[in-house]
Motif scaffolding. Structure first.
Motif: not given
Length: 209
Positions: A170-174
């Motif tokens: 998971w990539l933050a705020a992506g």
């Protein structure tokens, strides 16, 4: 036609990377991720589904072909690349391209599967998930997903039954293109680098275990 990005040095892995539904194999996203992977020792082969190749010739936008034709194209490309390379071979893609690869990964005997922005459901259609086949997937799989992807955000995906072979990054705020919110303080380039690093680490695992 195959579009290759090859490392200057030794090749650790080869990845066939398919484009998403609306953008070609040489879109900025596809160019960026392929270049980053090649710089890290992964050879990347890109191709276009026939409907997208036709658009390149006449400029007319077309919807993707039916799934059966997309899968047939994937099989042909995989066979072509398999004849050209030695060593481990992964399949994957951006959005739709990755979903089509996921439907065939076990059948093709792929060494790994890499999906960037997997379309767990169409935008606004959370009630119609595209995940049934993911419950029994056997191919080692990495899905790199933006936390606020409108086609599968983190809370929604947490409710799905996914195979133990699937690893989520998971990539933050992506978003669906892995672009973060400006308020996050993270740049798109940083997320693309993180994605490339995660792919390289992941591909190093299955072949060495």
């Amino acid at each position: 036609m195959l579009l290759w990005n090859r490392p200057d040095g030794p090749v650790s892995y080869t990845l066939i990377l398919a484009h998403g539904a609306g953008a070609p194999m040489d879109s900025p996203f596809m160019d960026d991720i392929a270049q980053r992977l090649a710089a890290r020792g992964v050879a990347v082969a890109r191709f276009e589904f026939p409907y997208m190749a036709a658009r390149r010739h006449d400029g007319r936008r077309r919807p993707p072909h039916p799934q059966a034709l997309l899968l047939s194209c994937w099989r042909e490309i995989h066979a072509e690349v398999r004849q050209q390379v030695t060593g481990p071979l992964a399949v994957g893609g951006k959005s739709m391209g990755g979903r089509m690869a996921s439907l065939l990964a076990d059948e093709l005997g792929a060494d790994a599967l890499v999906c960037l922005g997997y379309p767990f459901h169409a935008v606004g259609k959370v009630d119609k998930p595209r995940v049934a086949h993911l419950a029994d997937l056997k191919t080692p799989t990495l899905i790199i997903q933006g936390e606020r992807d409108p086609m599968g955000d983190r809370p929604t995906v947490a409710g799905y039954r996914l195979s133990g072979a699937i690893h989520l990054c998971w990539l933050a705020a992506g978003d669906h293109d892995l672009k973060p919110l400006k308020a996050s303080g993270i740049t798109h380039e940083q997320h693309l680098d993180s994605a490339a690093d995660a792919i390289v680490r992941f591909l190093a695992g299955p072949v060495q275990e």
